[in-house]
Each structure stands twice: as structure tokens, then as C-alpha cells.
Write a protein that holds these residues in place. Structure first.
Motif, PDB file in Angstrom:
ATOM      1  N   GLU A   1      -9.579  -6.502 -11.966  1.00 48.89           N
ATOM      2  CA  GLU A   1      -8.990  -7.283 -11.126  1.00 48.89           C
ATOM      3  C   GLU A   1      -7.538  -7.637 -11.295  1.00 48.89           C
ATOM      4  O   GLU A   1      -7.152  -7.976 -10.302  1.00 48.89           O
TER       5      GLU A   1
ATOM      6  N   ASP B   1      -9.188  -3.990   0.252  1.00 48.35           N
ATOM      7  CA  ASP B   1      -8.039  -4.112  -0.803  1.00 48.35           C
ATOM      8  C   ASP B   1      -8.402  -3.597  -2.088  1.00 48.35           C
ATOM      9  O   ASP B   1      -9.490  -3.607  -2.648  1.00 48.35           O
ATOM     10  N   CYS B   2      -7.359  -3.255  -2.782  1.00 52.09           N
ATOM     11  CA  CYS B   2      -7.221  -2.787  -4.266  1.00 52.09           C
ATOM     12  C   CYS B   2      -8.029  -1.723  -4.520  1.00 52.09           C
ATOM     13  O   CYS B   2      -9.093  -1.786  -5.139  1.00 52.09           O
TER      14      CYS B   2
ATOM     15  N   PRO C   1     -13.991  -3.494  -2.038  1.00 55.63           N
ATOM     16  CA  PRO C   1     -12.624  -3.688  -3.091  1.00 55.63           C
ATOM     17  C   PRO C   1     -12.819  -3.152  -4.529  1.00 55.63           C
ATOM     18  O   PRO C   1     -13.919  -3.094  -5.003  1.00 55.63           O
ATOM     19  N   PHE C   2     -11.585  -2.883  -5.239  1.00 53.59           N
ATOM     20  CA  PHE C   2     -11.560  -2.329  -6.448  1.00 53.59           C
ATOM     21  C   PHE C   2     -12.185  -1.183  -6.715  1.00 53.59           C
ATOM     22  O   PHE C   2     -12.591  -0.767  -8.009  1.00 53.59           O
TER      23      PHE C   2
ATOM     24  N   THR D   1       0.658  -1.161   0.145  1.00 53.16           N
ATOM     25  CA  THR D   1      -0.109   0.026  -0.017  1.00 53.16           C
ATOM     26  C   THR D   1       0.873   1.233   0.132  1.00 53.16           C
ATOM     27  O   THR D   1       1.835   1.203   0.605  1.00 53.16           O
TER      28      THR D   1
ATOM     29  N   SER E   1      -4.773  -4.077   1.718  1.00 52.67           N
ATOM     30  CA  SER E   1      -3.645  -4.376   0.798  1.00 52.67           C
ATOM     31  C   SER E   1      -3.498  -4.015  -0.489  1.00 52.67           C
ATOM     32  O   SER E   1      -4.682  -3.782  -1.101  1.00 52.67           O
ATOM     33  N   SER E   2      -2.771  -3.537  -1.209  1.00 55.74           N
ATOM     34  CA  SER E   2      -2.388  -3.016  -2.681  1.00 55.74           C
ATOM     35  C   SER E   2      -3.501  -1.796  -2.781  1.00 55.74           C
ATOM     36  O   SER E   2      -4.612  -1.630  -3.810  1.00 55.74           O
TER      37      SER E   2
ATOM     38  N   ALA F   1      -4.973  -6.729  -8.478  1.00 49.79           N
ATOM     39  CA  ALA F   1      -4.306  -7.411  -7.415  1.00 49.79           C
ATOM     40  C   ALA F   1      -3.088  -7.996  -7.624  1.00 49.79           C
ATOM     41  O   ALA F   1      -2.141  -8.064  -6.578  1.00 49.79           O
TER      42      ALA F   1
END
Length: 233
Positions: free
Chosen positions: A210, A171-172, A189-190, A138, A153-154, A213
Motif C-alpha cells: 500500500e 492505480d498502483c 489496483p496494486f 505513471t 495513476s502511479s 501509493a
């Protein structure tokens, strides 16, 4: 690019402290209550960054209220993270149970403070700090202030953002420059989020693929390698 987090000057080895876990912490960064801060490895903390651990006062309050030592409460920053210049990370806070009861009693009576809110008069001791986990890979852009409950994360956080108390970033996620995320907001996420107040962009093209990730961790590992190489050069 709102997610890009790079140093503005060529880094010098003498400007950083290298930890046993191969983290590089600027000598001009400040880690408050460092005994409760964990840097998991191969992360970079830049000049002017302020990372606040769990204060002893908050630990004492938690122990008194729950009968536990609170030793598991930490500020943990995962591997291959980047904390940019002048970033401030603080643990999220929540009122103690005793303080909630006191506030309920006060709300039924007259305001003795001329309309001043309880939040403004509440002592630091009455608020319990929560653990903060920043996931691996991150990056947090310069000038950002965070009191998030967790950052996944990420995640790519742009410059000059404000992450409100107890917000959760999964995440992401991409947080655009200058975004203000309200307290207690949860970012899925995303997602891509931007604006003040922050809102999740919902157009078909306004989500991370996607493949992020995989791509974001690869970029963070590469960026760390280039950083270390520049110190050696």
C-alpha cells in the motif's frame, strides 16, 4: 528492475521542446492529431515516442452517431508521467453502432471474402476512438505499445509490453517487461502482472504494498527533478 524507466543517454536541452506546462517533449517524438492531446504538466516524452490523439474522422463519426461534437474526447496524460523511447500510445477503439448492425447482417450469409474476418476488412471510419486518460506519476517503458482504454495513476509499465485494445489498468500496478495484456482485461489496483498472455500474479508476495501509493509519486517527482537538473548542467 522491470519498472525502471530511465533515459540511456545524457539528455540535452536542445533535444526537447519545453511546453508552457513544463513538459519536455523530444524533438524526435511525434504527436499525431495534437489538438486532442493534453499533457497536464511536468511530464517527459522521449525520442521515437508516438502519441496518437483522436482523429478528425473518428470525431466526425461520433458526432454523426450521437449528435454531439465529441469535444470532450481527448488523450490526457497526467502530471509527472514518463513516456519512454519508442513508445506508441493509441486510443482504444470500438465498432460504431451502425457497423455492428452491418456485421450482424453479414454473419447470417455466405462469406464473400474467402474467410477473411470482418475485423480485417472493416474501415477505420467504422470504428470510434475512445478517450484515453493516463493518470499522474505513471511511467511507460521503452518499446511498449498501448491501446488501453485507461491507465491509472502511479502505474509502472515495463519495457516492450503490449496493452491490448480497451484494457483497463487501475492505480498502483506493476506491469513486468514484455507483458502482453489481452484486449478488455481489467487489472485491479496494486496488482503485479506479467507473461504472455498477461496474468495477475497471485502469490502473497506478488502484490505492491500500500505504501506504493506514496512511494511511486515521490520517485516520479524526484526523477523529473533530476532530469531537469541534467538539462541545466
Amino acid at each position: 528492475d522491470s519498472g525502471e524507466c530511465t533515459t540511456t543517454d545524457v539528455p540535452r536541452a536542445e533535444d526537447y521542446i519545453q511546453t508552457a506546462s513544463q513538459c519536455y517533449v523530444s524533438r524526435k517524438a511525434t504527436l499525431h492529431h495534437a489538438q486532442s492531446i493534453e499533457l497536464r504538466g511536468k511530464s517527459i516524452v522521449e525520442s521515437g515516442a508516438n502519441i496518437h490523439g483522436i482523429s478528425p474522422m473518428s470525431e466526425s463519426a461520433a458526432a454523426a452517431g450521437t449528435g454531439t461534437t465529441g469535444r470532450s474526447r481527448k488523450v490526457r496524460i497526467g502530471r509527472y508521467c514518463y513516456v519512454g523511447p519508442d513508445v506508441t500510445l493509441r486510443p482504444a477503439t470500438m465498432p460504431s453502432a451502425d457497423n455492428d448492425d452491418e456485421n450482424d447482417e453479414r454473419s447470417g450469409g455466405e462469406d464473400d471474402h474467402g474467410g477473411e474476418s470482418n475485423a480485417e476488412t472493416e474501415s477505420d471510419a467504422a470504428r470510434q476512438e475512445m478517450s484515453l486518460i493516463v493518470g499522474a506519476n505513471t511511467s511507460i517503458g521503452s518499446g511498449t505499445t498501448s491501446q488501453a482504454a485507461s491507465i491509472g495513476s502511479s502505474v509502472i509499465i515495463g519495457r516492450d509490453c503490449t496493452l491490448g485494445n480497451r484494457c483497463v489498468i487501475k492505480d498502483c500496478v506493476l506491469v513486468e517487461d514484455g507483458t502482453v495484456i489481452p484486449s478488455d482485461m481489467v487489472i485491479p489496483p496494486f496488482a503485479i502482472i506479467g507473461g504472455n498472455p498477461g496474468r495477475i500474479l497471485d502469490a502473497d508476495d506478488d502484490v505492491l504494498p500500500e505504501s506504493a501509493a506514496v512511494a511511486i509519486p515521490e520517485e516520479r517527482v524526484e526523477a523529473f527533478g533530476l532530469f531537469v537538473k541534467s538539462l541545466e548542467g
